[in-house]
Design a protein around this motif. Structure first.
Motif, mmCIF file in Angstrom:
data_model
loop_
_atom_site.group_PDB
_atom_site.id
_atom_site.type_symbol
_atom_site.label_atom_id
_atom_site.label_comp_id
_atom_site.label_asym_id
_atom_site.label_seq_id
_atom_site.Cartn_x
_atom_site.Cartn_y
_atom_site.Cartn_z
ATOM 1 N N GLU A 179 9.053 8.602 -2.325
ATOM 2 C CA GLU A 179 7.619 8.414 -2.135
ATOM 3 C C GLU A 179 7.308 7.562 -0.906
ATOM 4 O O GLU A 179 6.172 7.160 -0.683
ATOM 5 N N TYR A 180 8.343 7.264 -0.139
ATOM 6 C CA TYR A 180 8.145 6.412 1.024
ATOM 7 C C TYR A 180 8.663 7.038 2.305
ATOM 8 O O TYR A 180 9.675 7.745 2.303
ATOM 9 N N GLY A 181 7.985 6.723 3.372
ATOM 10 C CA GLY A 181 8.528 6.974 4.697
ATOM 11 C C GLY A 181 8.663 5.628 5.382
ATOM 12 O O GLY A 181 8.195 4.600 4.869
ATOM 13 N N VAL A 182 9.325 5.628 6.521
ATOM 14 C CA VAL A 182 9.408 4.389 7.285
ATOM 15 C C VAL A 182 8.965 4.676 8.718
ATOM 16 O O VAL A 182 9.189 5.765 9.245
ATOM 17 N N CYS A 183 8.300 3.703 9.311
ATOM 18 C CA CYS A 183 7.909 3.779 10.716
ATOM 19 C C CYS A 183 8.583 2.651 11.462
ATOM 20 O O CYS A 183 8.614 1.516 10.985
ATOM 21 N N LEU A 241 11.996 8.289 3.846
ATOM 22 C CA LEU A 241 13.174 7.513 3.430
ATOM 23 C C LEU A 241 14.216 8.386 2.751
ATOM 24 O O LEU A 241 15.412 8.197 2.939
ATOM 25 N N SER A 242 13.738 9.352 1.964
ATOM 26 C CA SER A 242 14.706 10.167 1.217
ATOM 27 C C SER A 242 15.503 11.074 2.152
ATOM 28 O O SER A 242 16.543 11.588 1.788
ATOM 29 N N ASP A 243 14.979 11.310 3.365
ATOM 30 C CA ASP A 243 15.690 12.156 4.324
ATOM 31 C C ASP A 243 16.547 11.339 5.290
ATOM 32 O O ASP A 243 17.222 11.899 6.151
ATOM 33 N N ASN A 279 3.441 5.493 2.924
ATOM 34 C CA ASN A 279 3.499 6.244 1.679
ATOM 35 C C ASN A 279 3.692 7.728 1.960
ATOM 36 O O ASN A 279 3.199 8.229 2.945
ATOM 37 N N SER A 280 4.405 8.420 1.104
ATOM 38 C CA SER A 280 4.513 9.862 1.331
ATOM 39 C C SER A 280 3.880 10.670 0.205
ATOM 40 O O SER A 280 3.758 11.889 0.317
ATOM 41 N N GLU B 65 10.093 -7.831 6.338
ATOM 42 C CA GLU B 65 9.380 -7.654 5.058
ATOM 43 C C GLU B 65 8.855 -6.230 4.866
ATOM 44 O O GLU B 65 7.786 -6.031 4.313
ATOM 45 N N CYS B 66 9.599 -5.226 5.344
ATOM 46 C CA CYS B 66 9.098 -3.850 5.201
ATOM 47 C C CYS B 66 9.414 -3.277 3.825
ATOM 48 O O CYS B 66 8.719 -2.381 3.353
ATOM 49 N N GLY B 67 10.495 -3.737 3.195
ATOM 50 C CA GLY B 67 10.834 -3.240 1.863
ATOM 51 C C GLY B 67 11.726 -2.003 1.867
ATOM 52 O O GLY B 67 12.008 -1.435 0.812
ATOM 53 N N LEU B 68 12.191 -1.581 3.041
ATOM 54 C CA LEU B 68 13.036 -0.381 3.109
ATOM 55 C C LEU B 68 14.288 -0.525 2.232
ATOM 56 O O LEU B 68 14.615 0.356 1.448
ATOM 57 N N CYS B 69 14.979 -1.656 2.339
ATOM 58 C CA CYS B 69 16.230 -1.866 1.601
ATOM 59 C C CYS B 69 16.007 -1.778 0.096
ATOM 60 O O CYS B 69 16.772 -1.158 -0.643
ATOM 61 N N TYR B 70 14.904 -2.397 -0.322
ATOM 62 C CA TYR B 70 14.543 -2.433 -1.743
ATOM 63 C C TYR B 70 14.352 -1.010 -2.280
ATOM 64 O O TYR B 70 14.733 -0.688 -3.405
ATOM 65 N N HIS B 71 13.801 -0.133 -1.440
ATOM 66 C CA HIS B 71 13.561 1.229 -1.897
ATOM 67 C C HIS B 71 14.762 2.151 -1.742
ATOM 68 O O HIS B 71 14.915 3.078 -2.524
ATOM 69 N N VAL B 72 15.619 1.929 -0.740
ATOM 70 C CA VAL B 72 16.757 2.850 -0.593
ATOM 71 C C VAL B 72 17.947 2.461 -1.468
ATOM 72 O O VAL B 72 18.825 3.289 -1.705
ATOM 73 N N CYS B 73 17.977 1.250 -1.969
ATOM 74 C CA CYS B 73 19.113 0.846 -2.803
ATOM 75 C C CYS B 73 19.166 1.735 -4.048
ATOM 76 O O CYS B 73 18.238 1.755 -4.845
#
Ligand SMILES: Cc1cc2nc3c(=O)[nH]c(=O)nc-3n(C[C@H](O)[C@H](O)[C@H](O)COP(=O)(O)OP(=O)(O)OC[C@H]3O[C@@H](n4cnc5c(N)ncnc54)[C@H](O)[C@@H]3O)c2cc1C
Lengths: 427, 94
Positions: A179-183, A241-243, A279-280, B65-73
């Motif tokens: 449900e997330y993307g990253v920029c 993120l999932s990709d 958000n995706s 503080e983007c939270g990427l790590c928290y979500h990809v773990c």
């Protein structure tokens, strides 16, 4: 009770909600964790102006801090070899008001928050909300990082993508990775003279650029952008993120290596580097209200992934939440039954149509278009095509949706053909 | 192209400001961590490294503080929170 309404987060959603509540005389507190609104925020940043001034006449203010007026969008389609490309341009004359404006969030957010303060809302900066106060299941205030408890009739969670307030209030759990993307985004310092040449502004035309395909999309989804400011260029990358199979920093470096991008950034120096989630909405929107609380903007999951654009939804959902809070407080019912009008409002607006459209696009792509390479191209073609027509028709909702239907049924074969022949002939 | 977290930190150093914060904005729960390395591979500012088959926060001062790590773990071994007000990542775009 200390306040009628507490709004957490002074981004676009929060400042609009606070202003409109204060306009109606509600005792309103706006809490922001930054020392100033906007200093912790980054975006592209383009604010589309379609219909904005009709519903928010007070936003049409000559004092609004903008970095460029924007009249159209140019899309670059880069083939999987990472170099060859062609471009499509939206036709758009120089018009007043412009179709969009580019801004710096550290200037634009404080300007918007000042509108809330002018209306009588109280802004408290350097204050992070870490928890909510509950009576039974009902939210009736917040707890700040100092442990201070502040009570209110209604809490509006406008605290962005990672909304801790929504989670603490039980509106949702931690979101799933898909449900997330990253920029990632750089700000390159340049000169107005160079930017005017690099972005072909000779006739007063200003276009933002989206770059699709190439070698910087990890997996199926993603694009890059180049947005001109007055004396800097915003250079960003978005991917899901999932990709994600490689570090987004690495993907970004590949984009920066593209020969044409290099030319556009000639002599420009990176002065800022930022990372944020986006958000995706792949699995639909979370619960957006409950007893004593409503979530707005990114906190609710409102981002149109098709256009990568969340500020319009933030502004309008802030407005819907304020209208609902005003009525609920007047009628003395701030429970879910008093606040559920908020859900009805956003569900009847372009927000729900955008969310449904994003989901439909991604479902369709994932299920129907199996092959990764071509799937990538088609998704970007759709996004670009919709953006192009959405822009020139000045619509953001119904127009886009029906264009998408039309695209899938009639235009897609043409695009595939175009893609095939261009790829063979070389560009 | 592959980049180590240390190399990455060198590349982004000086391109943003983090006001010192007391709050541990991200944390690894050692017992939960399976050492898969996703956080270290994907963190866009090089906060993590893998030591003795466990993720370790080695450069918290770089965290945006983007939270990427928290979500990809994949096993939920990383916690995430925003810091106390007036601290942490700030950008000055203008
Ligand atoms: C790199 C990037 C580029 C983008 N480009 C565009 C674009 O060009 N156009 C567009 O329309 N959209 C764009 N978006 C999306 C857009 O930025 C968001 O949709 C929009 O900012 C959402 O507004 P908001 O008010 O809901 O949340 P935010 O703008 O995220 O504001 C939330 C506010 O709450 C504060 N806050 C958070 N938690 C707390 C807490 N616990 N306590 C106190 N304060 C808190 C934050 O500091 C922040 O000020 C982009 C996003 C990214 C990441």
């Amino acid at each position: 009770m200390n306040y009628d309404v507490i709004v957490v987060g002074a981004g676009p959603a929060g400042s609009v909600a606070a202003k409109l509540c204060a306009d109606k005389g509600l005792k309103t507190l706006l809490l922001e964790m930054g020392r100033e609104p906007g200093e912790k925020n980054c975006s592209g940043t383009t604010i589309p102006l379609f219909n904005l001034y009709e519903d928010f006449p007070w936003i049409n203010d000559p004092e609004m801090p903008i970095t460029r007026n924007v009249y159209s969008n140019t899309h670059y389609w880069v083939f999987p070899d990472g170099e060859r490309w062609f471009k499509t341009e939206a036709v758009g004359g120089v018009v007043t008001p412009p179709r969009a404006v580019n801004v710096y969030r550290d200037l634009w957010d404080p300007w918007l928050a000042s509108k809330a303060m002018d209306a009588g809302a109280e802004l408290r900066k350097s204050t992070t909300v870490w928890d909510v106060i509950k009576e039974g299941d009902a939210v009736c205030g917040v707890v700040t990082h100092t442990g201070e408890k502040i009570r209110s009739g209604v809490v509006i969670a406008a605290d962005g993508l990672n909304s801790m307030v929504s989670i603490k209030a039980g509106l949702r759990d931690k979101r799933r990775v898909d449900e997330y993307g990253v920029c990632v985004k750089y700000d390159f310092e340049s000169t107005p003279e160079h930017i005017e040449v690099a972005f072909n502004m000779a006739d007063g035309q200003v276009a933002n650029e989206s770059w699709y395909g190439g070698t910087w999309s990890s997996g199926r989804t993603g694009y890059c952008w180049l947005f001109p400011n007055y004396d800097s260029i915003s250079v960003g990358l978005f991917t899901l993120l999932s990709d994600l199979k490689e570090n987004p920093f690495v993907l970004m470096q590949r984009f920066l290596e593209h020969p044409l991008v290099k030319t556009k950034l000639k002599g420009a120096k990176p002065r800022y580097y930022s990372v944020r989630n986006l958000n995706s909405c792949k699995n639909g929107v979370d619960k957006t209200c409950a007893d004593g609380i409503m979530a707005v903007g990114d906190a609710a999951g409102f981002t149109c992934v098709v256009e990568g654009c969340g500020i319009p939804a933030a502004l309008w959902s802030g407005k819907f939440a304020a209208e609902t809070a005003i009525d609920a407080i007047a009628s003395g019912d701030v429970s879910y039954s008093g606040l559920k009008a908020y859900e009805t409002k956003w569900k009847n607006s372009f927000i729900a149509r955008d969310m449904a459209g994003s989901k439909k696009t991604s479902d369709w792509l994932y299920k129907t278009v199996g092959a990764e390479g071509i799937g990538l191209f088609i998704q970007h073609a759709i996004e670009g095509w919709m953006l192009k027509h959405g822009w020139s028709e000045g619509g953001h909702d119904d127009a886009c949706r029906s264009l998408m239907e039309d695209f899938i049924q009639s235009q897609l074969p043409r695009y595939l053909k175009l893609y095939g022949s261009l790829y063979e002939e070389g560009v | 192209m592959k980049i180590t977290p240390a190399e990455l930190r060198e590349k982004v150093k000086g391109l943003y400001e983090v006001i010192p914060r007391e709050t541990e904005v991200v944390k690894v729960l050692k017992e939960e961590c399976n050492g898969c390395g996703k956080c270290a591979d994907l963190c866009p500012v090089g906060v993590y490294e893998i030591n003795e088959k466990k993720a370790e926060v080695v450069a918290i001062e770089f965290c945006q503080e983007c939270g990427l790590c928290y979500h990809v773990c994949p096993v939920g071994a990383i916690t995430f929170t925003y810091p106390e007000g007036g601290t942490g990542i700030v950008y000055k775009w203008a």
